[in-house]
Write a protein that holds these residues in place. Structure first.
Motif, PDB file in Angstrom:
ATOM      1  N   THR A   1       0.835  -1.203   0.000  1.00 38.81           N
ATOM      2  CA  THR A   1       0.000   0.000   0.000  1.00 38.81           C
ATOM      3  C   THR A   1       0.870   1.254   0.000  1.00 38.81           C
ATOM      4  O   THR A   1       0.569   2.236  -0.689  1.00 38.81           O
ATOM      5  CB  THR A   1      -0.948  -0.011   1.214  1.00 38.81           C
TER       6      THR A   1
ATOM      7  N   GLU B   1      -8.115   0.342  -0.370  1.00 38.74           N
ATOM      8  CA  GLU B   1      -8.479  -0.761   0.518  1.00 38.74           C
ATOM      9  C   GLU B   1      -9.789  -0.418   1.253  1.00 38.74           C
ATOM     10  O   GLU B   1     -10.716  -1.188   1.283  1.00 38.74           O
ATOM     11  CB  GLU B   1      -7.378  -0.950   1.569  1.00 38.74           C
TER      12      GLU B   1
ATOM     13  N   ASP C   1      -5.999  -1.431  -4.950  1.00 35.23           N
ATOM     14  CA  ASP C   1      -5.483  -2.014  -3.713  1.00 35.23           C
ATOM     15  C   ASP C   1      -6.513  -2.975  -3.133  1.00 35.23           C
ATOM     16  O   ASP C   1      -7.533  -2.539  -2.609  1.00 35.23           O
ATOM     17  CB  ASP C   1      -5.156  -0.899  -2.711  1.00 35.23           C
TER      18      ASP C   1
END
Ligand SMILES: Nc1ncnc2c1ncn2[C@@H]1O[C@H](COP(=O)(O)OP(=O)(O)OP(=O)(O)O)[C@@H](O)[C@H]1O
Ligand SMILES: [Mg+2]
Length: 375
Positions: free
Chosen positions: A49, A88, A164
């Motif tokens: 990330t 995310e 992500d």
């Protein structure tokens, strides 16, 4: 297709101050080509990330340079980078409907209202969220929010799409369905994408190349096939592949014609020195301790093979997984047919020279792969 599109050179990410610094990304260099789908794969906390956030501009680059389509991104404001990112956490705009969320970045572009409506509708259909377009983020499920966020990123005309864990909340069946559609969409539209995932099957299915990261370091960036056949080191060798590669720590002995990898309990793997290609045998023989690796599906039964004792036998419907012990090591075999061996039975197995990987035990570096072996 082969031109450099994203060029990351010697990039570091250090969070916090000197007293409490976290070195999340270390000397990362990788080049992604236009139209390529690259995945970042690695254990939790390895820096995936952080890498995406530096490319998107949500985190500063501590050292090194990132270029996209010829422009240096380091000091460029995130909105000027022309990078679309699905996070995310979904971060949809709460006051906008799902439809308006997906359309959001398109409204500031040259696209007309009709064209935007068509794009949103096609994207929603592809992601199976057509039925919730008029609802607000707070009144849809996590998996639906996640797909809306993915749609909002994919629908944009950006130089780069960063995804992500875009399907982390979805059940396996839906993931498998969307995986195929997303890949088709990306390739049809000439999109360049970087995907972060924990799911190896997803990385394999979607990516042209996979970057394996660990501890902030890039371990290897190669095609799924090459990662399996020629892992650079023991980390990649054992991380990529399910079930993982079997490994045996061994001492090396040789005479004029044979090289022997001596496992525990006096068991040894013996190969003709001439089985190895001349370019690699010297490097193998220079080592005293190695790790011999063999993939579960590359272990073959052979009447003259080494004796192993079965500890479990699972038929998965299309393959058998057999766990056994060999000289005190556990070993896993994968076979296509349904095996009838019972717990406690002895089986006899061979590790062909064509199928073994040899690693330096101390550094973990790969020294030889089956493919390097002379035949
Ligand atoms: N804002 C931050 N401040 C300090 N440390 C951070 C910050 N964000 C991430 N880290 C640390 O940097 C390292 C890399 O984190 P990162 O989020 O990039 O990992 P990741 O590979 O995405 O992991 P996951 O698979 O769990 O999402 C970790 O040790 C993490 O704790
Ligand atoms: Mg992460």
């Amino acid at each position: 297709m082969n031109d450099i599109h994203l060029d990351i050179q010697q990039v570091d990410k250090i969070y916090g101050t000197a007293a409490s610094a976290v070195h999340a990304v270390k000397g990362l260099s990788m080049v992604v080509r236009r139209g390529e789908i690259a995945s970042l794969l690695g254990s939790s906390g390895c820096g995936k990330t952080s890498t995406l956030r530096m490319i998107a501009g949500f985190e500063g680059v501590s050292k090194g340079t990132i270029k996209l389509a010829g422009r240096t991104l380091n000091d460029l404001h995130p909105v000027k980078r022309n990078v679309a990112m699905a996070f995310e956490g979904y971060s949809l705009y709460p006051p906008l409907t799902i439809s308006d969320n997906i359309a959001f970045a398109l409204k500031a572009t040259k696209h007309g209202a009709k064209e935007i409506a068509e794009k949103v509708s096609a994207m929603a259909e592809m992601l199976e969220i057509s039925d919730i377009l008029d609802r607000y983020p707070s009144s849809v499920s996590g998996g639906q929010q996640q797909r809306a966020s993915l749609g909002r990123a994919l629908v944009r005309d950006a130089d780069l799409h960063l995804l992500d864990e875009p399907m982390g909340q979805l059940e396996p069946q839906l993931r498998a369905l969307l995986r195929g559609r997303i890949k088709h969409y990306i390739k049809e539209n000439g999109v360049t994408a970087i995907l972060v995932t924990h799911d190896q099957a997803e990385a394999n299915a979607l990516s042209d190349r996979i970057a394996v990261m660990e501890g902030g370091y890039l371990q290897q960036f190669d095609s799924p096939e090459k990662l399996k056949d020629q892992p650079n080191n023991l980390y990649t060798g054992t991380f990529v592949g399910e079930p993982p590669m079997n490994t045996f720590s061994a001492k090396i002995e040789r005479n004029d014609t044979l090289v022997r990898f001596i496992l525990d309990q006096g068991v040894s793997l013996s190969y003709n020195i001439s089985d190895f290609s001349p370019n690699v045998i010297d490097a193998v023989l220079a080592l005293q301790h190695v790790v011999v690796g063999v993939r579960p599906y590359a272990i073959k039964r052979h009447a003259d093979g080494m004796r192993a004792t079965v500890v479990a036998n699972h038929w998965l419907g299309d393959q058998t997984h057999i766990a056994a012990t060999l000289a005190g090591h556990s070993v896993i075999l994968v076979e296509h047919d349904r095996a009838t061996d019972k717990v406690g039975d002895d089986i006899y197995i061979n590790l062909d020279p064509d199928n073994i990987h040899v690693f330096d035990r101390d550094s973990g570096a790969a020294v030889s792969h089956g493919a390097d072996i002379a035949r």
